[in-house]
Scaffold this motif. Structure first.
Motif, mmCIF file in Angstrom:
data_model
loop_
_atom_site.group_PDB
_atom_site.id
_atom_site.type_symbol
_atom_site.label_atom_id
_atom_site.label_comp_id
_atom_site.label_asym_id
_atom_site.label_seq_id
_atom_site.Cartn_x
_atom_site.Cartn_y
_atom_site.Cartn_z
ATOM 1 N N SER A 133 2.069 -1.791 -7.709
ATOM 2 C CA SER A 133 2.584 -0.423 -7.946
ATOM 3 C C SER A 133 2.170 0.457 -6.770
ATOM 4 O O SER A 133 1.045 0.958 -6.710
ATOM 5 C CB SER A 133 2.012 0.122 -9.263
ATOM 6 N N LEU A 134 3.090 0.614 -5.824
ATOM 7 C CA LEU A 134 2.793 1.394 -4.620
ATOM 8 C C LEU A 134 3.482 2.747 -4.691
ATOM 9 O O LEU A 134 4.563 2.901 -5.274
ATOM 10 C CB LEU A 134 3.255 0.628 -3.378
ATOM 11 N N SER A 135 2.856 3.733 -4.074
ATOM 12 C CA SER A 135 3.325 5.116 -4.195
ATOM 13 C C SER A 135 4.560 5.418 -3.364
ATOM 14 O O SER A 135 5.323 6.327 -3.673
ATOM 15 C CB SER A 135 2.198 6.079 -3.806
ATOM 16 N N GLY A 136 4.788 4.676 -2.285
ATOM 17 C CA GLY A 136 5.939 4.968 -1.439
ATOM 18 C C GLY A 136 5.913 4.129 -0.179
ATOM 19 O O GLY A 136 5.076 3.234 -0.001
ATOM 20 N N ILE A 137 6.824 4.411 0.753
ATOM 21 C CA ILE A 137 6.969 3.619 1.966
ATOM 22 C C ILE A 137 5.732 3.677 2.847
ATOM 23 O O ILE A 137 5.371 2.697 3.494
ATOM 24 C CB ILE A 137 8.237 4.048 2.764
ATOM 25 N N GLU A 138 5.046 4.810 2.882
ATOM 26 C CA GLU A 138 3.861 4.929 3.719
ATOM 27 C C GLU A 138 2.765 3.972 3.262
ATOM 28 O O GLU A 138 2.128 3.303 4.072
ATOM 29 C CB GLU A 138 3.342 6.381 3.709
ATOM 30 N N GLU A 139 2.539 3.922 1.946
ATOM 31 C CA GLU A 139 1.522 2.999 1.425
ATOM 32 C C GLU A 139 1.973 1.550 1.608
ATOM 33 O O GLU A 139 1.175 0.671 1.900
ATOM 34 C CB GLU A 139 1.234 3.275 -0.045
ATOM 35 N N TYR A 140 3.271 1.301 1.449
ATOM 36 C CA TYR A 140 3.812 -0.042 1.649
ATOM 37 C C TYR A 140 3.561 -0.514 3.077
ATOM 38 O O TYR A 140 3.122 -1.648 3.319
ATOM 39 C CB TYR A 140 5.306 -0.051 1.336
#
Length: 577
Positions: free
Chosen positions: A92-99
């Motif tokens: 469960s990642l918050s968005g593209i930056e964390e990905y």
């Protein structure tokens, strides 16, 4: 010591001028090939295409300095890219930056694991990946990777999955929304690349497809009609950034990083060994390869690279184009660097469907049909192992498939060593040879008062009951006339304490039934165990023989062994009698 960790110090001083043309040719060819491939594989990983170029640059330089293979081409590959996507997609990642941060940290994490494995000389770990498991896994992964690109080929929004049944169901739902122009461009690219491979394998068909795709979109304005394009690709070389993730994410990434570390190493070492065998060389060191690949990923991660390894197709092209040394990889890296500096605007109008076509052609070539057919004809058990790995990878997922495949291969190994081959021997007429009666049934003599057998494996806790049951069955079959049991121990390399206890009880029981047990052909390590365990006193030194026919003839005439026969049959590293 430096030469051990930096093999370039060994080959560079002896570099020959005649190698230069081949290295330059191979370096430029692979560099050009890497540009569309790197961007395509980054898309598989769920990353912006430019990160594929980042991954194609720094890791190559580090591997050229530290790798032991002269032809291995390191960079982003389809398998690792899919593992990254499937592993991170489950979190469960918050968005593209964390990905992005997680993908880059994953390169650092797997690099550390590979380096530690190499320093601890754990290159043998790849031996647990048997060829049926690798073949089944690779073919299934290739299908999943290829089908994951349907959304780009069809121009629709297909929800991704690494389980084929879900992926196909999601694709079927979007078929009515297929963008025909996108589909035509993609299929045309596939046909073009396949034709180029047959007509001129050394020319980069993928790059030609990229060029024609960009030209068509730009001149015809196809992006305005719904053809999805890559868009702006950031220019310039990757900057130095320390990979960072939240501490609680490390435990979540560990199984992904471990799987990547082993699969990436397996892929690289297998293709490096294949090229080495073809060239008749012997330079690839598995442990140093782990260190080299690990450091490539570690250093690469500080320059925004996601996980990399040696690729099958690029290494083959590198070898065919004439690469003689790591200089070819350095030149490939320069080509990618120049592209990042000056050519990224060219890719603005590149259709995503072209990258999907490049991926599909590359990965579907990894599907192996000949090997399963061969196993079906000759090795049904290994065919079932391959099939199980294939189906599990398709239906459950990439990580689950490879882990269960390895587990099943280990279970198959345990089954085999727990049920080793036992041969009942007879004397071939007119000779002193004792062979399997099932193989020489017409020309073999069997004696009612003798049971002669050969046990083909270690004797240990896992198979001691199997040995005892089979022996009792054969003794019962012989009936009351049986006087001698001769055990050919040539293939018994080890007897553990549990099996020693079983043998001690067996000897005692046979003696109570007036049946004599003799051992023939016991090798040195086995004789050592007989002495150190005290089993020699139960069996009796007089019952050890060098060859089966000597034990047989001794029983016939009750003759004494010669002094030389006595010494050879009972010699041990622990004591010499």
């Amino acid at each position: 010591m430096l030469k051990k960790f930096f093999p370039i110090l060994s080959w560079l001083p002896g570099y020959r001028k005649e190698y230069l043309s081949g290295d330059v040719s191979a370096g430029v060819t692979v560099g050009i090939m890497l540009i569309p491939q790197g961007m395509a594989y980054a898309m598989i990983a769920g990353l912006p295409p430019v990160f594929g170029l980042y991954a194609a640059m720094i890791p190559q330089i580090i591997y050229a300095l530290m790798g032991t293979s002269r032809q291995l081409a390191v960079g982003p590959v389809a398998m690792d890219s899919l593992l990254v996507a499937s592993g991170l997609g489950a979190l469960s990642l918050s968005g593209i930056e964390e990905y992005l941060a997680m993908a880059i940290f994953l390169a650092l994490f797997m690099g550390v694991l590979q380096t530690v494995f190499g320093l601890l000389r754990m290159g043998f770990l790849v031996n647990f990946l048997s060829r049926p498991v690798i073949s089944g896994f690779t073919s299934a992964a290739a299908i999943i990777i290829g089908l994951s690109q349907l959304k780009h080929l069809l121009g629709t929004d297909i929800e991704g999955s690494n389980q084929i049944q879900i992926l196909l169901l999601n694709a079927a739902k979007t078929l009515p929304d297929t963008h025909l122009t996108t589909l035509v461009i993609g299929i045309s690219a596939i046909v073009l690349i396949k034709i180029m491979k047959k007509v001129s394998p050394r020319l980069p068909g993928a790059l030609l497809a990229v060029f024609l795709g960009v030209l068509a979109v730009y001149l015809l304005g196809l992006d305005a009609s719904g053809v999805r394009i890559v868009g702006e690709v950031p220019g310039g070389l990757p900057g130095f950034v320390v990979p960072e993730v939240q501490w609680e994410r490390v435990s979540q990434l560990f199984p992904i990083a471990l799987t990547l570390a082993l699969i990436a190493f397996m892929e690289a070492i297998s293709v490096a060994k294949a090229v080495e065998e073809k060239r008749g060389e012997n330079s690839v060191d598995a442990n140093q390869e782990l260190v080299a690949l690990g450091m490539s990923n570690i250093v690469g991660s500080f320059f925004q690279s996601y996980p990399t390894t040696g690729g099958f197709s690029r290494t083959a092209v590198n070898d065919q184009a004439g690469a003689h040394s790591g200089l070819a990889s350095l030149i490939s890296s320069v080509v990618v660097g120049l592209t990042l500096l000056f050519l990224t605007p060219v890719f603005y109008y590149l259709p995503n469907t072209i990258l999907a076509a490049i991926i599909m052609v590359a990965v579907f070539g990894l599907i192996d049909l000949k090997y399963p057919v061969q196993l079906w004809k000759n090795r049904k058990d290994e065919f079932l192992l391959l099939l199980a790995t294939f189906l599990l990878t398709l239906s459950l997922g990439i990580k689950e498939g490879i882990l269960l495949g390895v587990l099943f291969s280990l279970l198959l190994l345990v089954y085999r060593i727990s049920n080793p081959h036992i041969a009942i021997l007879g004397r071939i007429k007119g000779t002193n040879y004792f062979k399997n009666i099932n193989r020489f049934s017409e020309n073999i003599e069997v004696f009612n008062d003798f049971l002669i057998l050969r046990f083909d494996g270690q004797l240990f806790f896992g198979n001691k009951d199997y040995f005892r049951v089979r022996l009792e069955s054969e003794i019962k079959r012989k009936g009351p006339l049986l006087k001698y049991v001769i055990l050919n121990a040539e293939a018994i390399s080890y007897i553990d304490s549990t099996a020693v206890f079983m043998l001690r009880a067996l000897v005692k029981e046979l003696k109570s039934r007036n049946i004599r047990l003799l051992l023939a052909g016991a090798i040195g390590p086995t004789r050592d165990i007989l002495y150190t365990s005290g089993l020699i006193d139960d069996i009796g030194r007089e019952n050890l023989f060098v060859r089966t026919y000597e034990a047989y003839e001794h029983c016939l005439d009750a003759s004494e062994k010669t002094e030389m026969e006595r010494q050879i049959s009972t010699q041990s590293g622990k004591r010499l009698v």
